[in-house]
Design an enzyme around this catalytic site. Structure first.
Site, PDB file in Angstrom:
ATOM      1  N   ASP A 141       0.843  -1.196   0.000  1.00  0.00           N
ATOM      2  CA  ASP A 141       0.000   0.000   0.000  1.00  0.00           C
ATOM      3  C   ASP A 141       0.876   1.243   0.000  1.00  0.00           C
ATOM      4  O   ASP A 141       0.475   2.280   0.521  1.00  0.00           O
ATOM      5  CB  ASP A 141      -0.931  -0.002   1.219  1.00  0.00           C
ATOM      6  CG  ASP A 141      -2.100   0.970   1.053  1.00  0.00           C
ATOM      7  OD1 ASP A 141      -2.737   1.308   2.067  1.00  0.00           O
ATOM      8  OD2 ASP A 141      -2.350   1.417  -0.095  1.00  0.00           O
ATOM      9  N   LYS A 144       2.736   3.552  -5.691  1.00  0.00           N
ATOM     10  CA  LYS A 144       2.259   2.525  -6.631  1.00  0.00           C
ATOM     11  C   LYS A 144       3.330   2.109  -7.629  1.00  0.00           C
ATOM     12  O   LYS A 144       3.335   0.978  -8.089  1.00  0.00           O
ATOM     13  CB  LYS A 144       1.002   3.022  -7.351  1.00  0.00           C
ATOM     14  CG  LYS A 144      -0.071   3.538  -6.384  1.00  0.00           C
ATOM     15  CD  LYS A 144      -0.313   2.614  -5.179  1.00  0.00           C
ATOM     16  CE  LYS A 144      -0.948   3.351  -4.019  1.00  0.00           C
ATOM     17  NZ  LYS A 144      -0.935   2.570  -2.763  1.00  0.00           N
ATOM     18  N   ASP A 169      -3.114  -2.953  -2.664  1.00  0.00           N
ATOM     19  CA  ASP A 169      -4.207  -1.981  -2.679  1.00  0.00           C
ATOM     20  C   ASP A 169      -4.104  -1.105  -3.932  1.00  0.00           C
ATOM     21  O   ASP A 169      -3.036  -0.991  -4.547  1.00  0.00           O
ATOM     22  CB  ASP A 169      -4.135  -1.089  -1.425  1.00  0.00           C
ATOM     23  CG  ASP A 169      -5.367  -0.193  -1.303  1.00  0.00           C
ATOM     24  OD1 ASP A 169      -5.244   0.891  -0.707  1.00  0.00           O
ATOM     25  OD2 ASP A 169      -6.436  -0.562  -1.828  1.00  0.00           O
ATOM     26  N   ASN A 170      -5.217  -0.494  -4.346  1.00  0.00           N
ATOM     27  CA  ASN A 170      -5.235   0.550  -5.374  1.00  0.00           C
ATOM     28  C   ASN A 170      -4.832   0.106  -6.771  1.00  0.00           C
ATOM     29  O   ASN A 170      -4.247   0.884  -7.526  1.00  0.00           O
ATOM     30  CB  ASN A 170      -4.317   1.721  -4.973  1.00  0.00           C
ATOM     31  CG  ASN A 170      -4.562   2.208  -3.579  1.00  0.00           C
ATOM     32  OD1 ASN A 170      -3.709   2.067  -2.716  1.00  0.00           O
ATOM     33  ND2 ASN A 170      -5.743   2.762  -3.348  1.00  0.00           N
ATOM     34  N   GLU A 199     -11.336   4.192  -1.046  1.00  0.00           N
ATOM     35  CA  GLU A 199     -11.752   4.439   0.329  1.00  0.00           C
ATOM     36  C   GLU A 199     -12.598   5.714   0.447  1.00  0.00           C
ATOM     37  O   GLU A 199     -12.275   6.749  -0.132  1.00  0.00           O
ATOM     38  CB  GLU A 199     -10.542   4.536   1.274  1.00  0.00           C
ATOM     39  CG  GLU A 199      -9.435   5.469   0.846  1.00  0.00           C
ATOM     40  CD  GLU A 199      -8.358   4.758   0.058  1.00  0.00           C
ATOM     41  OE1 GLU A 199      -8.657   3.723  -0.579  1.00  0.00           O
ATOM     42  OE2 GLU A 199      -7.218   5.259   0.034  1.00  0.00           O
TER      43      GLU A 199
HETATM   44  C1  LIG Z   1      10.142   4.019  -1.516  1.00  0.00           C
HETATM   45  C2  LIG Z   1       9.371   2.815  -1.064  1.00  0.00           C
HETATM   46  C3  LIG Z   1       8.747   3.088   0.240  1.00  0.00           C
HETATM   47  N1  LIG Z   1       9.293   2.601   1.382  1.00  0.00           N
HETATM   48  C4  LIG Z   1       8.703   2.867   2.568  1.00  0.00           C
HETATM   49  N2  LIG Z   1       7.584   3.607   2.729  1.00  0.00           N
HETATM   50  C5  LIG Z   1       7.023   4.100   1.616  1.00  0.00           C
HETATM   51  C6  LIG Z   1       7.567   3.868   0.331  1.00  0.00           C
HETATM   52  N3  LIG Z   1       6.778   4.481  -0.590  1.00  0.00           N
HETATM   53  C7  LIG Z   1       5.785   5.083   0.100  1.00  0.00           C
HETATM   54  N4  LIG Z   1       5.932   4.879   1.421  1.00  0.00           N
HETATM   55  C8  LIG Z   1       5.037   5.358   2.469  1.00  0.00           C
HETATM   56  O1  LIG Z   1       3.766   4.746   2.220  1.00  0.00           O
HETATM   57  C9  LIG Z   1       2.739   5.745   2.224  1.00  0.00           C
HETATM   58  C10 LIG Z   1       2.381   6.059   0.809  1.00  0.00           C
HETATM   59  C11 LIG Z   1       1.333   5.469   0.250  1.00  0.00           C
HETATM   60  C12 LIG Z   1       0.986   5.782  -1.193  1.00  0.00           C
HETATM   61  N5  LIG Z   1      -0.445   5.591  -1.351  1.00  0.00           N
HETATM   62  C13 LIG Z   1      -1.080   6.280  -2.284  1.00  0.00           C
HETATM   63  O2  LIG Z   1      -0.498   7.036  -3.051  1.00  0.00           O
HETATM   64  C14 LIG Z   1      -2.563   6.155  -2.338  1.00  0.00           C
HETATM   65  C15 LIG Z   1      -3.269   7.122  -3.043  1.00  0.00           C
HETATM   66  C16 LIG Z   1      -4.647   7.090  -3.109  1.00  0.00           C
HETATM   67  C17 LIG Z   1      -5.366   8.127  -3.872  1.00  0.00           C
HETATM   68  C18 LIG Z   1      -4.987   9.470  -3.756  1.00  0.00           C
HETATM   69  C19 LIG Z   1      -5.663  10.440  -4.476  1.00  0.00           C
HETATM   70  C20 LIG Z   1      -6.735  10.086  -5.286  1.00  0.00           C
HETATM   71  F1  LIG Z   1      -7.396  11.049  -5.970  1.00  0.00           F
HETATM   72  C21 LIG Z   1      -7.126   8.759  -5.410  1.00  0.00           C
HETATM   73  C22 LIG Z   1      -6.435   7.776  -4.695  1.00  0.00           C
HETATM   74  C23 LIG Z   1      -5.365   6.073  -2.452  1.00  0.00           C
HETATM   75  C24 LIG Z   1      -4.649   5.088  -1.746  1.00  0.00           C
HETATM   76  O3  LIG Z   1      -5.298   4.080  -1.097  1.00  0.00           O
HETATM   77  C25 LIG Z   1      -3.254   5.121  -1.689  1.00  0.00           C
HETATM   78  O4  LIG Z   1      -2.602   4.120  -1.004  1.00  0.00           O
HETATM   79  C26 LIG Z   1       3.348   6.941   2.906  1.00  0.00           C
HETATM   80  O5  LIG Z   1       3.230   6.804   4.299  1.00  0.00           O
HETATM   81  C27 LIG Z   1       4.787   6.847   2.439  1.00  0.00           C
HETATM   82  O6  LIG Z   1       5.671   7.537   3.302  1.00  0.00           O
HETATM   83 MG   LIG Z   2      -3.951   2.498  -0.574  1.00  0.00          MG
END
Ligand SMILES: CCc1ncnc2c1ncn2[C@@H]1O[C@H](/C=C/CNC(=O)c2cc(-c3ccc(F)cc3)cc(O)c2O)[C@@H](O)[C@H]1O
Ligand SMILES: [Mg+2]
Length: 221
Positions: A141, A144, A169-170, A199
């Protein structure tokens, strides 16, 4: 005092959730995101699918990539026995700090191992740091565009074996097209799409699970 979203989410948990009660923490976050401010937790609709896949797998070792505020860590660990090894990786120290407090409010701090850092740096250290040979269940999650490189890295490190389940997810919104092509292309895996919604919205989204059918990459082809 100006609070950032993750801190306002934590405040909602502290005010509305009962300490030591994971279900009330989940309900408080879902209520906050439905009625106050949207946040990118897996949410209650996809969360119910996550619950069912976790219970079906009943894993003894779990890895989560992208802790964010700890919502899915609480969802997963409230279902599993204390002996379960649960490791969640989070690169952003501010989100990690919020997640630790959310997980603590749920009373699950002794069952969750939150490691700060980037998945690509930490995955190769899982065996040495935690003595974990393979993960029975992995929840993706995080960013992406990291899904595909990270599942390849997990395979290359021999951390996935026969029966290992990777749930992402997603896969529709924001989407992970290259990842989907990859997990749906190989005969060594069976993959399944769980249709759902983004969500707290009516936007179409879903989860994709991939179960390893053949032996792990280190046990012959
Ligand atoms: C480098 C590797 C790596 N290593 C360790 N931690 C990492 C990492 N890369 C990321 N993180 C952390 O994970 C979390 C990011 C998660 C990213 N998730 C979405 O982007 C997302 C977006 C939507 C959406 C947004 C806007 C919309 F319009 C529609 C949908 C909906 C969803 O459910 C979503 O999960 C943060 O805590 C990062 O710090
Ligand atoms: Mg997600």
């Amino acid at each position: 005092l100006v609070l950032v979203l993750s801190s306002r989410l934590l405040q909602a948990v502290c005010i509305n959730a009962v300490r030591g009660n994971p279900d009330s923490v989940i309900a408080a976050i879902d209520h906050f995101c439905q009625n106050q401010e949207w946040a990118m937790n897996v949410g209650d609709e996809k969360g119910a699918i996550l619950d069912s896949v976790v219970m079906e797998t009943s894993p003894s070792t779990v890895l989560e990539l992208g802790t964010y505020c700890g919502y899915s860590a609480v969802r997963i660990m409230r279902l599993l026995p204390p002996a379960t090894r649960f490791i969640t990786l989070e690169m952003n120290p501010d989100y990690a700090a919020v997640a630790r407090q959310v997980i603590q409010h749920a009373g699950l701090q002794d069952k969750v191992c939150l490691v700060e850092g980037k998945s690509a740096d930490l995955i190769p250290k899982m065996a040495d740091m935690f003595g974990i040979r393979t993960f029975d269940f992995v929840f993706f999650d995080h960013w992406k565009d990291c899904y595909l490189p990270d599942i390849r890295l997990l395979e290359d490190c021999g951390l996935l074996d026969q029966g290992s389940v990777v749930l992402a997810d997603n896969v529709l919104c924001p989407g992970a097209p290259e990842y989907l092509d990859y997990v749906r292309s190989s005969l060594r895996f069976s993959s399944r799409f769980y249709r759902s919604h983004l969500e707290y919205t009516r936007v179409l989204d879903g989860l994709e699970s991939r179960t390893q059918t053949g032996p792990g990459s280190h046990c012959g082809r």
